[in-house]
Design an enzyme around this catalytic site. Sequence first.
Site, PDB file in Angstrom:
ATOM      1  N   HIS A 392      22.982   1.813  -5.756  1.00  0.00           N
ATOM      2  CA  HIS A 392      23.064   1.527  -7.190  1.00  0.00           C
ATOM      3  C   HIS A 392      23.143   2.819  -8.003  1.00  0.00           C
ATOM      4  O   HIS A 392      24.047   2.991  -8.836  1.00  0.00           O
ATOM      5  CB  HIS A 392      21.836   0.709  -7.596  1.00  0.00           C
ATOM      6  CG  HIS A 392      21.770   0.327  -9.036  1.00  0.00           C
ATOM      7  ND1 HIS A 392      22.123  -0.914  -9.502  1.00  0.00           N
ATOM      8  CD2 HIS A 392      21.382   1.035 -10.144  1.00  0.00           C
ATOM      9  CE1 HIS A 392      21.965  -0.966 -10.814  1.00  0.00           C
ATOM     10  NE2 HIS A 392      21.505   0.200 -11.223  1.00  0.00           N
ATOM     11  N   GLU A 393      22.219   3.730  -7.760  1.00  0.00           N
ATOM     12  CA  GLU A 393      22.179   4.959  -8.553  1.00  0.00           C
ATOM     13  C   GLU A 393      23.372   5.858  -8.248  1.00  0.00           C
ATOM     14  O   GLU A 393      23.866   6.571  -9.132  1.00  0.00           O
ATOM     15  CB  GLU A 393      20.859   5.705  -8.314  1.00  0.00           C
ATOM     16  CG  GLU A 393      19.618   4.926  -8.733  1.00  0.00           C
ATOM     17  CD  GLU A 393      19.628   4.494 -10.197  1.00  0.00           C
ATOM     18  OE1 GLU A 393      20.303   5.154 -11.023  1.00  0.00           O
ATOM     19  OE2 GLU A 393      18.984   3.471 -10.512  1.00  0.00           O
ATOM     20  N   HIS A 396      26.150   4.878 -10.489  1.00  0.00           N
ATOM     21  CA  HIS A 396      26.053   5.553 -11.791  1.00  0.00           C
ATOM     22  C   HIS A 396      26.547   6.998 -11.691  1.00  0.00           C
ATOM     23  O   HIS A 396      27.318   7.465 -12.536  1.00  0.00           O
ATOM     24  CB  HIS A 396      24.599   5.578 -12.255  1.00  0.00           C
ATOM     25  CG  HIS A 396      24.077   4.281 -12.769  1.00  0.00           C
ATOM     26  ND1 HIS A 396      24.747   3.518 -13.687  1.00  0.00           N
ATOM     27  CD2 HIS A 396      22.905   3.613 -12.506  1.00  0.00           C
ATOM     28  CE1 HIS A 396      24.035   2.432 -13.972  1.00  0.00           C
ATOM     29  NE2 HIS A 396      22.919   2.465 -13.268  1.00  0.00           N
ATOM     30  N   HIS A 399      30.273   7.394 -11.293  1.00  0.00           N
ATOM     31  CA  HIS A 399      30.881   7.072 -12.582  1.00  0.00           C
ATOM     32  C   HIS A 399      30.815   8.302 -13.496  1.00  0.00           C
ATOM     33  O   HIS A 399      31.816   8.696 -14.119  1.00  0.00           O
ATOM     34  CB  HIS A 399      30.131   5.889 -13.195  1.00  0.00           C
ATOM     35  CG  HIS A 399      30.821   5.250 -14.354  1.00  0.00           C
ATOM     36  ND1 HIS A 399      30.261   4.186 -15.036  1.00  0.00           N
ATOM     37  CD2 HIS A 399      31.993   5.507 -14.986  1.00  0.00           C
ATOM     38  CE1 HIS A 399      31.076   3.808 -16.011  1.00  0.00           C
ATOM     39  NE2 HIS A 399      32.121   4.597 -16.011  1.00  0.00           N
TER      40      HIS A 399
END
Length: 603
Positions: A392-393, A396, A399
């Site tokens: 998940h991180e 980020h 991105h």
Amino acid sequence: MMDTTVRSRAEIPLEHTWDLASIFPSPAEWDAKLTEIKERLSSARAFQGRLGESPEVLAEWLEFFQALMVDMQRVTMYATLDYSTDTNNQAAAARTAQATSLAAMVQATISFAEPELMQIGFDVLRSWQQSHAQLRIYAHYFDNLERMSAHVRSAEVEELLGQVEDPFRTAANTHGILTNSEIVFAPAKSADGAQYFEVTHGTLSALLHSPDREVRRTAWESYADGHLAYKNTMANALAAGVKQDVFRARARRYTSSLEAALTPPNIPIAVFYNLIDVFRRNLPTWHRYWRLRRNVLGVDALYEYDIKAPLTEEKIEIPYRQAVEWICEGMAPLGEEYVSILRRGALEQRWIDIYPNKGKRLGAFSYGGPGTHPFIMMSYTDDIFSLSTLAHELGHSMHSYFSWRTQPAIYGRYTLFAAEVASNFNQALVRDYLLRTQSSRAFQIALLEEAMSNYHRYFFVMPTLARFELELHERAERGEPLTAPVMIELMADLFAEGYGDELTLDRERTGGVWAHFSTHLYSNFYVYQYATGISGANALARAVLDGKDGAVERYLEFLHAGGSRYPLDALQRAGVDLSAPEPVNTAFAVLADYVGRLEDFLL
């Protein structure tokens, strides 16, 4: 005697920590940059009243402004990251306070710019933007400024609004200090009373996944009671945060705090209400899952501390390096460049502060800025849940990496609405890869449990918090009191609806869940975006996994776009329309499929 302990910060090997020296080699260099930024504020003031002189002056200002904000972000980042990993470090706390004060000073100093740009006139700005090469990249910036012009006040009011941001952070900071530094949690204990386990933000998740129900119960109650011990102070802080949101909304001439939150990223208010409506209509899927858990665990009554209890006896251990490799393999559909950048960051360049330590703040996050690594803080505990958090991180961080590499600083920061799509996209791809490649029954069940746990947080807890947040703001807007009993009663009612008759509610402890969130509820209407994010992510992931023409290219274009487009527009170009309820319904269909798979394995 404690059976498990959490290491101090000094005991964590350097290679398992993030490389803050890549931002500033030492606190002395950080202090020098802080001083330099203060000195540059006089140069910023020299632009006041001059932006309309010529397109050349405007271009010079926009370059100066971006460089100033990049440096300010680096100063804030260094202090914040250092403090986040050891909230007992008073030197880091002092630097964080200095950075916060300087950021407010910078905001107040540059507050003249947008009112002055509006005075120039948008026809003139567009003419300059089209005829001068230095201004051509600012078309979206000028369009957005015109869209927001009804909510930008005079230079004097904007300066005042900038000045209040520093004292306004006190509410969130007070809550955070209590949560991360002041609360002492009682240890959890085993069923036979022979073992005791330290309860911290970093260890709680592992304890709630224990097969020993007494460990789960005592850990959950310890964590809840630790927060409830400060419930009145925390409620006062949260009430102040909500009232600050109301003040900002009114100062900027919005009709509500919700409108004030959704207008800047250009999100229609209907998106928020669509989510809540679809969530409530699909609660029977959650009730089906709670019933499955109660039957498999063989308990007469299911409690909240049973939600993460393992459904099989076999524990799946996943060391950090194995997690990185599986994540890289899961993300392979995005291409070699994506994977190689991710692997270097996770294994060589020290993007990630990996393991728990005493004083480390709650949760996980990705944070960085142009010219730095996209850093990640987490508390990895060698299990599939930590693997999922890491994926998940890293979503980020990747991105951010592509946004900063592609976009000028003014567009390098994307919205929260877009951010939660990228993070959940990574989890969706990695989860699909592991479901296809790890065939053992125990692993499959563990993976589905992780999926349900992830959905529980993002597709159950967060929409419930969004409903709670909406009600708090509406009460504040009506001038009604916001006290600890009011908040606990409201929170308990909302969770009671969500859990239905399948779970026995401890109203006081569950009603205090709002106190566990020292960041999210102080970011005006942030939490609903977890649910919209997981909805958009699953739709985009499905297109990539199904091999649809252009799906990979469109998704990578979305990552590179940063803040150069409105989030709904960027996501529509990538292939998903989050202004409609269909993606949320589709995500609930994925959830129902996971429940069905578990029923096939376990019933």
